[in-house]
Design a protein around this motif. Structure first.
Motif, PDB file in Angstrom:
ATOM      1  N   TYR A   1      -7.885  -8.503  34.774  1.00 37.16           N
ATOM      2  CA  TYR A   1      -9.217  -7.983  35.107  1.00 37.16           C
ATOM      3  C   TYR A   1      -9.727  -8.333  36.290  1.00 37.16           C
ATOM      4  O   TYR A   1      -9.817  -9.518  36.616  1.00 37.16           O
ATOM      5  N   ASN A   2     -10.436  -7.111  36.923  1.00 34.95           N
ATOM      6  CA  ASN A   2     -10.881  -7.511  38.249  1.00 34.95           C
ATOM      7  C   ASN A   2      -9.793  -8.124  39.422  1.00 34.95           C
ATOM      8  O   ASN A   2     -10.117  -8.859  40.181  1.00 34.95           O
ATOM      9  N   THR A   3      -8.516  -7.798  39.134  1.00 33.29           N
ATOM     10  CA  THR A   3      -7.664  -8.263  39.874  1.00 33.29           C
ATOM     11  C   THR A   3      -6.531  -7.459  40.419  1.00 33.29           C
ATOM     12  O   THR A   3      -5.547  -7.798  40.882  1.00 33.29           O
ATOM     13  N   ARG A   4      -6.853  -6.280  40.230  1.00 33.07           N
ATOM     14  CA  ARG A   4      -5.826  -5.063  40.494  1.00 33.07           C
ATOM     15  C   ARG A   4      -4.511  -5.441  39.802  1.00 33.07           C
ATOM     16  O   ARG A   4      -3.369  -5.491  40.507  1.00 33.07           O
ATOM     17  N   GLY A   5      -4.815  -5.663  38.539  1.00 37.02           N
ATOM     18  CA  GLY A   5      -3.430  -5.733  37.635  1.00 37.02           C
ATOM     19  C   GLY A   5      -2.986  -7.510  37.946  1.00 37.02           C
ATOM     20  O   GLY A   5      -1.833  -7.795  37.577  1.00 37.02           O
ATOM     21  N   GLY A   6      -3.583  -8.176  38.480  1.00 43.84           N
ATOM     22  CA  GLY A   6      -3.309  -9.590  38.526  1.00 43.84           C
ATOM     23  C   GLY A   6      -2.591  -9.832  40.016  1.00 43.84           C
ATOM     24  O   GLY A   6      -2.622 -10.898  40.408  1.00 43.84           O
TER      25      GLY A   6
ATOM     26  N   SER B   1     -11.740  -8.698  15.172  1.00 40.72           N
ATOM     27  CA  SER B   1     -10.668  -8.800  16.191  1.00 40.72           C
ATOM     28  C   SER B   1     -10.087 -10.036  16.028  1.00 40.72           C
ATOM     29  O   SER B   1     -10.577 -11.142  15.588  1.00 40.72           O
ATOM     30  N   LEU B   2      -8.502 -10.083  16.514  1.00 36.98           N
ATOM     31  CA  LEU B   2      -8.038 -11.338  16.362  1.00 36.98           C
ATOM     32  C   LEU B   2      -8.102 -12.164  17.656  1.00 36.98           C
ATOM     33  O   LEU B   2      -8.021 -13.330  17.256  1.00 36.98           O
ATOM     34  N   TYR B   3      -8.492 -11.413  18.525  1.00 38.95           N
ATOM     35  CA  TYR B   3      -8.541 -12.334  19.857  1.00 38.95           C
ATOM     36  C   TYR B   3     -10.086 -12.039  20.232  1.00 38.95           C
ATOM     37  O   TYR B   3     -10.629 -10.907  20.303  1.00 38.95           O
ATOM     38  N   SER B   4     -10.538 -13.105  20.887  1.00 44.24           N
ATOM     39  CA  SER B   4     -11.945 -13.158  21.282  1.00 44.24           C
ATOM     40  C   SER B   4     -12.227 -12.061  22.882  1.00 44.24           C
ATOM     41  O   SER B   4     -11.087 -11.751  23.170  1.00 44.24           O
ATOM     42  N   ALA B   5     -13.475 -11.781  22.909  1.00 46.04           N
ATOM     43  CA  ALA B   5     -13.774 -10.670  23.945  1.00 46.04           C
ATOM     44  C   ALA B   5     -13.304 -11.615  25.227  1.00 46.04           C
ATOM     45  O   ALA B   5     -12.887 -10.930  26.249  1.00 46.04           O
ATOM     46  N   SER B   6     -13.517 -12.803  25.105  1.00 44.37           N
ATOM     47  CA  SER B   6     -13.130 -13.625  26.590  1.00 44.37           C
ATOM     48  C   SER B   6     -11.721 -13.443  26.729  1.00 44.37           C
ATOM     49  O   SER B   6     -11.258 -13.565  27.835  1.00 44.37           O
ATOM     50  N   ALA B   7     -11.018 -13.977  25.726  1.00 48.31           N
ATOM     51  CA  ALA B   7      -9.204 -13.897  25.607  1.00 48.31           C
ATOM     52  C   ALA B   7      -8.707 -12.552  26.264  1.00 48.31           C
ATOM     53  O   ALA B   7      -7.791 -12.408  27.006  1.00 48.31           O
ATOM     54  N   LEU B   8      -9.208 -11.508  25.985  1.00 49.09           N
ATOM     55  CA  LEU B   8      -8.875 -10.086  26.303  1.00 49.09           C
ATOM     56  C   LEU B   8      -9.576  -9.630  27.593  1.00 49.09           C
ATOM     57  O   LEU B   8      -9.028  -8.410  27.826  1.00 49.09           O
ATOM     58  N   GLY B   9     -10.693 -10.298  28.005  1.00 43.06           N
ATOM     59  CA  GLY B   9     -10.900  -9.775  29.334  1.00 43.06           C
ATOM     60  C   GLY B   9     -12.099  -9.049  29.238  1.00 43.06           C
ATOM     61  O   GLY B   9     -12.466  -8.393  30.020  1.00 43.06           O
ATOM     62  N   ILE B  10     -12.727  -8.780  28.015  1.00 43.06           N
ATOM     63  CA  ILE B  10     -13.825  -7.918  27.796  1.00 43.06           C
ATOM     64  C   ILE B  10     -15.167  -8.311  28.318  1.00 43.06           C
ATOM     65  O   ILE B  10     -15.742  -7.507  28.858  1.00 43.06           O
ATOM     66  N   GLU B  11     -15.337  -9.569  28.403  1.00 47.79           N
ATOM     67  CA  GLU B  11     -16.385 -10.268  29.078  1.00 47.79           C
ATOM     68  C   GLU B  11     -16.421  -9.754  30.525  1.00 47.79           C
ATOM     69  O   GLU B  11     -17.522  -9.610  31.167  1.00 47.79           O
TER      70      GLU B  11
END
Length: 393
Positions: A363-368, A24-34
């Motif tokens: 993530y977890n924000t109803r689309g921000g 992956s080019l983006y980390s799991a944290s940057a993409l919100g996967i975590e």
């Protein structure tokens, strides 16, 4: 149109063309996967022994004969409860399609599903599932968020499906998601895909994109610029690489100065390599981080110097030889490849003062939007004193 030059950049070019390991080019944290995975555990804990029963109920609800509605909470739970099985993936697809087909006038919440579904697919490692959902539900605007495009693009990049990354970027430009044709993270991912694909078509695409960005005054991220320059260099166009790198205001970043060094060597402009080395060797303070070069880059400089010495014994060559010795003696030559530096994962996409990642925010924000509401603090200061009788009219 473009022919590969006989000039190569050692392991750097080989890694670009023949890497069998995708990441992956983006980390799991940057993409919100975590964040998705944390909420997934929370959801499973809440349902505890009822997960299988809930899935069975949802399968009944999405069956053709059922008239039951799929509520927002139902889809949210499915997204966080599915396992990596064909049955659960089909259930996700059926639930998304059923929910999307329901009358939009019945949706009173503002939860945005696109990014969360893409994170679920990323967690499962299934780019085909993500692409299938994108092509079916996406026609109704279900995935019309830059974050959804970015996560899907990252999945395709990770799987080595570089041409599809380009096609995805073309679709972003055509529909101008969230009001923009050139979202910077999608641009970075696209240049990275072109660099990794490293074909005549991908090179032409990248150069056309670079010209288009310049024509509208868009300044790409430094990493995107480095990918574009590296691709030009790998295709035997060092003069283009030099011009591209010249757009970066601070040229002493580790990848930028090394790419520029390689391009100048290819152009036999060794006199212009001297200032680059000098800036690295100068010690400005005890707390300044030591700057380094990849060994493969140093070897290319050594080869170019040796070839030039056959025709000249200028002071420039002597200066470069001394500098090369100093770099070795001072431990400023590392064995890490330039390709690995270029393709290192982007750990954060934070642009705000609180340091949170833009891509992870939704993530977890109803689309921000809900997160913005929860974090809202009025800027106007109101008096905390109750008015007296004389203050009331």
């Amino acid at each position: 149109m473009f022919r590969k030059s006989l000039y190569t950049v050692g392991a750097f070019t080989k890694a670009c063309a023949a890497s069998a390991h995708y990441r992956s080019l983006y980390s799991a944290s940057a993409l919100g996967i975590e964040g998705y995975e944390a909420y997934r555990e929370k959801t499973r804990t809440q349902h505890l022994h009822n997960v299988d029963n809930f899935k069975r109920k949802m399968r009944d609800f999405v069956s053709g004969s059922s008239t039951n509605m799929i509520f927002t909470e139902d889809l949210k739970n499915i997204i966080h409860l599915i396992d990596n099985t064909p049955e659960d993936k089909q259930l996700l697809k059926d639930t998304v399609m059923r929910y999307n087909q329901q009358g939009k006038e019945l949706r009173f919440g503002n939860y945005v599903f696109g990014p969360v579904i893409m994170r679920a697919c990323h967690h499962l490692g299934d780019a085909d599932l993500a692409l299938d959902l994108f092509k079916t539900a996406g026609t109704d605007g279900f995935f019309d968020q830059l974050t959804s495009y970015q996560i899907l693009g990252d999945m395709l990049y990770e799987k080595g499906r570089y041409q599809e990354v380009r096609e995805l970027f073309d679709s972003i430009k055509s529909v101008q998601i969230q009001g923009g044709r050139f979202p910077k993270h999608c641009i970075t991912l696209t240049f990275a895909a072109c660099y990794k694909e490293n074909t005549a078509d991908s090179f032409q695409y990248a150069m056309d994109l670079w010209k288009e960005l310049n024509s509208v005054g868009h300044v790409p991220m430094r990493k995107a610029t480095a990918f574009a320059a590296a691709l030009a260099l790998a295709n035997g166009r060092p003069e283009i690489a030099v011009e591209i790198l010249g757009t970066i205001a601070k040229g002493n970043y580790v990848t930028v100065r090394q790419l520029k060094t390689l391009a100048l060597c290819a152009l036999n402009r060794l006199e212009d390599v001297v200032p680059i080395f000098r800036s690295v060797l100068e010690v400005k303070g005890p707390f300044e981080k030591q700057q380094t070069f990849c060994r493969e880059v140093i070897q290319k400089v050594q080869e170019t110097v040796a070839a030039a010495k056959a025709e000249s014994t200028s002071t420039t060559l002597q200066d470069l030889e001394r500098m090369l010795e100093f770099l070795e003696t001072n431990g400023q030559i590392v064995n890490e490849t330039l390709d690995s530096m270029l393709c290192s994962a982007i750990m954060s996409t934070a642009q705000r003062t609180d340091g949170h990642s833009n891509l992870a925010d939704s993530y977890n924000t109803r689309g921000g939007r809900m997160q913005q509401q929860r974090n809202f603090r009025p800027t106007k200061k109101y008096s905390q004193l109750r008015p007296g009788l004389s203050d009331m009219n």
